[in-house]
Scaffold this motif. Structure first.
Motif, PDB file in Angstrom:
ATOM      1  N   GLY A  78       0.834  -1.200   0.000  1.00 35.82           N
ATOM      2  CA  GLY A  78       0.000   0.000   0.000  1.00 35.82           C
ATOM      3  C   GLY A  78       0.868   1.249   0.000  1.00 35.82           C
ATOM      4  N   ALA A  79       0.253   2.367  -0.363  1.00 38.25           N
ATOM      5  CA  ALA A  79       1.016   3.616  -0.435  1.00 38.25           C
ATOM      6  C   ALA A  79       0.606   4.601   0.654  1.00 38.25           C
ATOM      7  N   GLY A  80      -0.384   4.222   1.461  1.00 37.79           N
ATOM      8  CA  GLY A  80      -0.858   5.174   2.473  1.00 37.79           C
ATOM      9  C   GLY A  80      -1.752   6.241   1.885  1.00 37.79           C
ATOM     10  N   HIS A  81      -2.277   5.984   0.687  1.00 32.23           N
ATOM     11  CA  HIS A  81      -3.091   6.988   0.014  1.00 32.23           C
ATOM     12  C   HIS A  81      -4.564   6.567   0.012  1.00 32.23           C
ATOM     13  N   PHE A  82      -5.237   6.875   1.083  1.00 30.85           N
ATOM     14  CA  PHE A  82      -6.654   6.513   1.207  1.00 30.85           C
ATOM     15  C   PHE A  82      -7.500   7.480   0.375  1.00 30.85           C
ATOM     16  N   ALA A  83      -8.544   6.962  -0.246  1.00 31.21           N
ATOM     17  CA  ALA A  83      -9.448   7.864  -0.968  1.00 31.21           C
ATOM     18  C   ALA A  83     -10.798   7.188  -1.162  1.00 31.21           C
ATOM     19  N   GLY A  84     -11.791   8.033  -1.360  1.00 32.81           N
ATOM     20  CA  GLY A  84     -13.037   7.592  -1.960  1.00 32.81           C
ATOM     21  C   GLY A  84     -14.170   7.105  -1.084  1.00 32.81           C
ATOM     22  N   THR A  85     -14.147   7.301   0.200  1.00 32.65           N
ATOM     23  CA  THR A  85     -15.196   6.719   1.047  1.00 32.65           C
ATOM     24  C   THR A  85     -16.449   7.588   1.162  1.00 32.65           C
ATOM     25  N   HIS A  86     -16.367   8.822   0.665  1.00 33.88           N
ATOM     26  CA  HIS A  86     -17.578   9.670   0.613  1.00 33.88           C
ATOM     27  C   HIS A  86     -17.480  10.523  -0.636  1.00 33.88           C
ATOM     28  N   LEU A  87     -17.333   9.859  -1.765  1.00 33.84           N
ATOM     29  CA  LEU A  87     -16.929  10.551  -2.989  1.00 33.84           C
ATOM     30  C   LEU A  87     -17.909  11.619  -3.460  1.00 33.84           C
ATOM     31  N   MET A  88     -17.350  12.564  -4.183  1.00 35.95           N
ATOM     32  CA  MET A  88     -18.138  13.670  -4.712  1.00 35.95           C
ATOM     33  C   MET A  88     -18.631  13.346  -6.114  1.00 35.95           C
ATOM     34  N   GLY A  89     -19.775  13.956  -6.450  1.00 35.69           N
ATOM     35  CA  GLY A  89     -20.316  13.725  -7.779  1.00 35.69           C
ATOM     36  C   GLY A  89     -21.316  14.807  -8.114  1.00 35.69           C
ATOM     37  N   ALA A  90     -21.978  14.604  -9.237  1.00 32.06           N
ATOM     38  CA  ALA A  90     -22.896  15.618  -9.734  1.00 32.06           C
ATOM     39  C   ALA A  90     -24.319  15.395  -9.240  1.00 32.06           C
ATOM     40  N   SER A  91     -24.555  14.251  -8.598  1.00 26.89           N
ATOM     41  CA  SER A  91     -25.939  13.978  -8.199  1.00 26.89           C
ATOM     42  C   SER A  91     -26.018  13.278  -6.848  1.00 26.89           C
ATOM     43  N   ALA A  92     -27.098  13.537  -6.136  1.00 30.64           N
ATOM     44  CA  ALA A  92     -27.302  12.958  -4.811  1.00 30.64           C
ATOM     45  C   ALA A  92     -27.528  11.457  -4.887  1.00 30.64           C
ATOM     46  N   HIS A  93     -27.817  10.951  -6.071  1.00 27.62           N
ATOM     47  CA  HIS A  93     -28.152   9.536  -6.178  1.00 27.62           C
ATOM     48  C   HIS A  93     -26.935   8.629  -6.265  1.00 27.62           C
ATOM     49  N   ASP A  94     -25.838   9.168  -6.766  1.00 28.85           N
ATOM     50  CA  ASP A  94     -24.675   8.279  -6.881  1.00 28.85           C
ATOM     51  C   ASP A  94     -23.425   8.825  -6.215  1.00 28.85           C
ATOM     52  N   SER A  95     -23.572   9.863  -5.389  1.00 30.47           N
ATOM     53  CA  SER A  95     -22.394  10.372  -4.679  1.00 30.47           C
ATOM     54  C   SER A  95     -22.814  10.901  -3.319  1.00 30.47           C
TER      55      SER A  95
END
Lengths: 604, 354
Positions: free
Chosen positions: A537-554
């Motif tokens: 691993g690289a110690g680079h955590f990401a993506g557990t509350h990701l951003m997006g353009a819509s409330a339905h998929d982000s």
């Protein structure tokens, strides 16, 4: 200040929380900052004590200076791959999640490398361009000024000429706050052998170059620097010390990088940026910091969906699981507690549930690790841990088929892959039966030639790579421990195989004798596309509350506001819809500036 | 007690004074380093911090003095006979006290207070029992000027700059090569940046910065940047208490400052190579070789090879570790420990960093 009078309550005193606190207080807003861990490193003496802890610990791993706090536990590299119950993470997936972070004031910037590359413009729209992954709801150009603010705050040392590649661009006349940190002799030697070497990546031809890496380490200030706010010049920020005026000697003690080869886990001279430098420059009259305060629940008004308080457990002694439950209230709430901790807190509170994506899409940069012996003395174990990278495979049409990858060239010999140079001594004694003069000659010959390179590979957001919580797994204060389900898909594995082949080619060209031993027990071994390789691993955590353009998929919008709760923000690399190939800190710092500005606007 | 100060009457006098200023700054750094490095690791934390900050500011003063000397057509020399051999008398002309290489102790603190604020009445000195006869102070290369205080010495330099410029005109005085000026590109930290000197105003500012940080006048507790002057930083150690805003001199009312003179390596006063044998002698020679490499690098940096200052950082690390190696070791048959002797030793091949 009594409860309820805060404009903003922030959870987490890492880089995202510190930038938010600084920007908000300097704009005249009152801020309460809750930090789960201890405040040790906020003073010069405390920082020095962490240094002592590191010097006296047997294992020199990332967490060595920052011992586990049972009341705010953290992952430890020594626990990776161990049975559940040994460490903080509960692993239920096909692969162990190979990364760690720090829970105390300063956060993981206390043991980060300091790597500060920007993301590529194409990284923000890989769905549009390559029909894989997700697009960001913002573009590189929309984030460009915030990148510059982040580079100012961290104090990035780099030369623009080195960083204009694969579409990365800067405003006319832009210079970084400090000139680039000199490339190590090892980098220069490798460059002399491989610069211009052509590789073919599934039809995309690229020439490779050993390129200077932007880094958050004090170097020589660039006299031509002008900040995005129009301030001329840059003064490097010294060591942290919140002592009263006149006794702040420590600010004179943070030095320019002297190449101690110890960025991870602790810079002995505070030349490397850490978030406490930002925190101490917040407006202290408007900032209240409460450490030893673990946020445990977000209190939400069921009718309006608005957050009314953060519930937290305040403890005195890390070793004693006694605590008092308290509440903190403000107008806005910002979770800046780390990708894993933010997700845990949202899950534990039943918050931001509309998309069903909270905790999902956990990413890292799985790294392919290769090591060998240079044909001559290259001065291994000198200089900052890394001063150069190979950026030429970070983008291109091949992304439709497999992940891009970024090479990070080490100056730390075989420390990462095989615990060198200590292992060199055991190798000489135990396997080669050397002693006395012969042993010394062997070490003197081998150690200065030890070389390693890692290739960091993009991992796409996948809902099945995720953090969940389970009442069976609690920590000393009764808070949830993260249950992690993690795997690496073929999109990333294919890129790891490509990186492995590129390394073979590079090693041959440079005359590096390959000593890579995937089976040395320190890494996960895989076979793919005819290649066998070791990754970590690289110690680079990401993506557990990701951003997006819509409330339905982000989970959050482009300002990191949760779609479901108008006054709740979740900030940090957890918001990344793609991790691409850059070290995430600079980008999450840029996003923090964006969110702080939005909050100041909403508070007017 | 002192003779009438010589004063600055022409460009030659100004260069002599600035030459002495360079040597003055060079003379005070080794004693402060001895105090710092004799403190046992992880003890006397605040004292260590105070010494570190004072030392880096003295390095800044050294650069400011050298910049001023270069600007007026002089040449800073830090090698050979210019290297102070302890004990020394300071080159500004103060004869009432001698500067030794001592371990961190009340005696050392008394001397340091005299260096930083020499107009104070001198208290009785408590000395370590001597191993051998006290050495006589070694005269320094430059002539002494008969000033009573470091402050008076630097004030004469400022007056001298103005006087000489009034006589000859700015152009005739500032004839030095601008490419020899050390600016923030080559050195920072230490309470600020060096002042590059190209004209009268720069020269005055470079010297004022030295006075301001507490080398000389010491009439204010805090300097213009809000930093506590050196004299008062040291006075905190003597009194075991920190100053805070609003305090009067000699009456700090801030937090207690813990001082433990027992947690100190008992270094022999003013050690010299001939005090050691065998391994200790080799270690002391190694330190001197490293120190000499540093001084050579500094001198070359002031002579136009400015980038040498950047590489000098690594040499300073070597000095620290080599000094501590000496300080940890007792001198056989005595109750003293060895220590760095800070003697000039032109580099021998085997001691040079590969």
């Amino acid at each position: 200040m009594s409860e309820g009078q805060y404009d903003v309550v922030i959870v987490g005193a890492g880089i995202a929380g510190a930038i938010m606190a600084k920007e908000l207080t300097r704009a005249g807003k009152n801020v309460l900052l809750l930090e789960a861990g201890v405040s040790t490193d906020m003073t010069w003496e405390g920082y020095e004590s962490s240094l002592t802890t590191f010097y006296t610990s047997v294992n020199k791993e990332p967490e060595s200076p920052y011992p586990n706090n049972p009341n705010a536990p953290q992952p430890d590299v020594l626990d990776i791959g161990q049975p559940n119950g040994t460490g903080y993470f509960i692993e239920i997936g096909a692969q162990p999640y190979g990364s760690t972070y720090v829970r105390r004031a300063g956060g993981t910037t206390l043991h980060w490398l300091g790597g500060c590359p920007r993301m590529l413009p194409e990284d923000f729209k890989i769905q549009t361009l390559f029909s894989v992954g997700r697009d960001w709801p913002i573009t590189y150009d929309e984030l460009e000024r915030d990148y510059a603010l982040a580079e100012m705050e961290i104090g990035v040392a780099a030369d623009v000429e080195d960083q204009e590649y694969l579409g990365v661009h800067f405003p006319p006349g832009y210079v970084y706050p400090m000139y680039r940190i000199p490339q190590s002799y090892s980098d220069q030697f490798l460059g002399s052998r491989i610069n211009g070497m052509e590789v073919d990546v599934n039809g995309t031809k690229r020439q490779l170059y050993v390129r200077s890496s932007p880094s958050g380490r004090n170097g020589i200030p660039n006299p031509h620097y002008v900040s995005p706010r129009g301030e001329k010049g840059y003064t490097p920020v010294g060591a942290v010390n919140p002592a009263p005026e006149g006794q702040q000697y420590a600010k004179d003690l943070g030095q320019r990088c002297a190449g101690n080869t110890n960025c991870i886990p602790i810079c002995p001279i505070q030349a490397k940026y850490n978030a406490l430098k930002t925190l101490q420059s917040a407006d202290g009259t408007r900032l209240e910091i409460r450490t030893n305060s673990v946020a445990s629940k977000i209190i939400i008004d069921p009718d309006s969906g608005r957050v009314t308080a953060i519930e937290y457990k305040a403890y005195d002694d890390p070793e004693v699981p006694e605590y008092e439950v308290k509440r903190a209230s403000g107008t806005f709430y910002v979770l800046a507690a780390h990708a894993v901790e933010n997700a845990k807190l949202l899950l534990a509170s039943g918050a931001a549930r509309t998309s069903g994506q909270v905790g999902c899409n956990l990413m890292d940069h799985p790294v392919v690790i290769r090591w060998g012996l240079m044909p001559q003395d290259v001065g291994s174990y000198r200089g900052p841990i890394s001063t150069s990278g190979i950026e030429d495979l970070r983008g291109g049409p091949f992304r439709a088929r497999h992940a891009p990858t970024r090479g990070e060239i080490g100056n730390d010999g075989w420390f990462w892959p095989s615990n060198g140079p200590v292992s060199t001594v055991t190798e000489g004694v135990n396997r080669m039966n050397l002693f006395g003069r012969k042993l010394r000659d062997y070490i003197a010959d081998v150690v200065p030639r030890q070389f390693r390179i890692v290739f960091l590979v993009e991992q796409l957001a996948s809902p099945t790579n995720r953090i969940t919580i389970d009442p069976k797994w609690l920590d000393a204060l009764g808070n949830y421990r993260p249950v992690i389900q993690y795997n690496i898909d073929d999109y990333s594995l294919a890129a790891m195989a490509v990186a492995n082949r590129v390394c073979n080619q590079m090693f041959r060209r440079a005359g590096i004798e390959d000593w890579t031993d995937p089976n040395n027990g320190l890494h996960t071994v895989v076979e793919f596309d005819g290649e066998q390789f070791a990754w970590g691993g690289a110690g680079h955590f990401a993506g557990t509350h990701l951003m997006g353009a819509s409330a339905h998929d982000s989970v959050v919008d482009s300002f990191q506001r949760t779609w479901d709760h108008d006054n709740l923000y979740a900030v940090g690399s957890g918001s990344f819809p793609t991790i691409a190939t850059s070290n995430p800190t600079l980008t999450l710092a840029a996003l923090s500036f964006r969110t702080a500005r939005e909050l100041v606007r909403r508070l007017q | 007690m002192s003779k009438t100060p010589r004063g600055i009457h022409n460009l030659g006098d100004l260069r002599d004074y600035l030459d002495a200023a360079v040597q003055l700054e060079l003379s005070v750094i080794p004693p402060y380093m001895c105090a710092l490095y004799t403190i046992h690791p992880e003890t006397n934390d605040l004292c260590q911090q105070i010494f570190r900050t004072v030392i880096v500011e003295e390095m800044l003063h050294l650069i400011n003095s050298a910049n001023a000397l270069n600007a007026v057509g002089g040449q800073p020399i830090l090698t050979g006979d210019a290297v102070p051999q302890y004990p020394v008398l300071l080159p500004d002309g103060e004869k009432s006290f001698v500067v030794h290489l001592d371990p961190f102790s009340t005696a050392a603190m008394e001397t340091f207070l005299k260096i930083e604020y020499p107009s104070r009445p001198h208290g009785p000195e408590r000395r370590l029992a001597a191993l051998r006869e006290e050495r006589a102070p070694t005269p320094l290369k430059v002539m002494r000027f008969g000033h009573d205080t470091v402050g008076a010495f630097y004030e004469e330099i400022i007056r001298g700059i103005r006087r000489v410029v009034a006589d000859l005109g700015e152009k005739a005085v500032f004839t030095g090569d601008p490419a020899k000026q050390i600016d923030a590109t080559y050195y920072y930290a230490g309470g600020g940046e060096p002042v590059a000197v190209y004209c009268e105003a720069d020269a005055v500012r470079a010297i004022e910065e030295i006075i301001d940080q507490g080398e000389g006048l010491a009439h204010n507790l805090f300097d213009n940047d809000g930093d506590l002057g050196h004299y008062f930083r040291f006075d905190q150690i003597k009194r075991g208490r920190c100053y805070q805003e609003g305090d009067r001199p000699d009456h700090p009312t801030g937090a207690p400052l813990p001082v433990d003179y027992e947690r100190v390596y008992p270094m022999l006063r003013d050690p010299r190579l001939d005090d050691f044998k065998g391994e200790l002698k080799r270690a002391a020679e190694k330190f001197n070789a490293t120190y000499s490499i540093l001084l050579t690098a500094l001198q070359n940096a002031f002579a136009g090879e400015r980038e040498r200052l950047i590489g000098a950082v690594g040499v300073m690390f070597d000095m620290k570790y080599q000094a501590i190696e000496l300080l940890k070791n007792p001198i056989p048959g005595t109750s003293f420990h060895a220590g760095p002797t800070f003697q000039w030793a032109p580099a021998r091949e085997e001691h040079v960093r590969s």
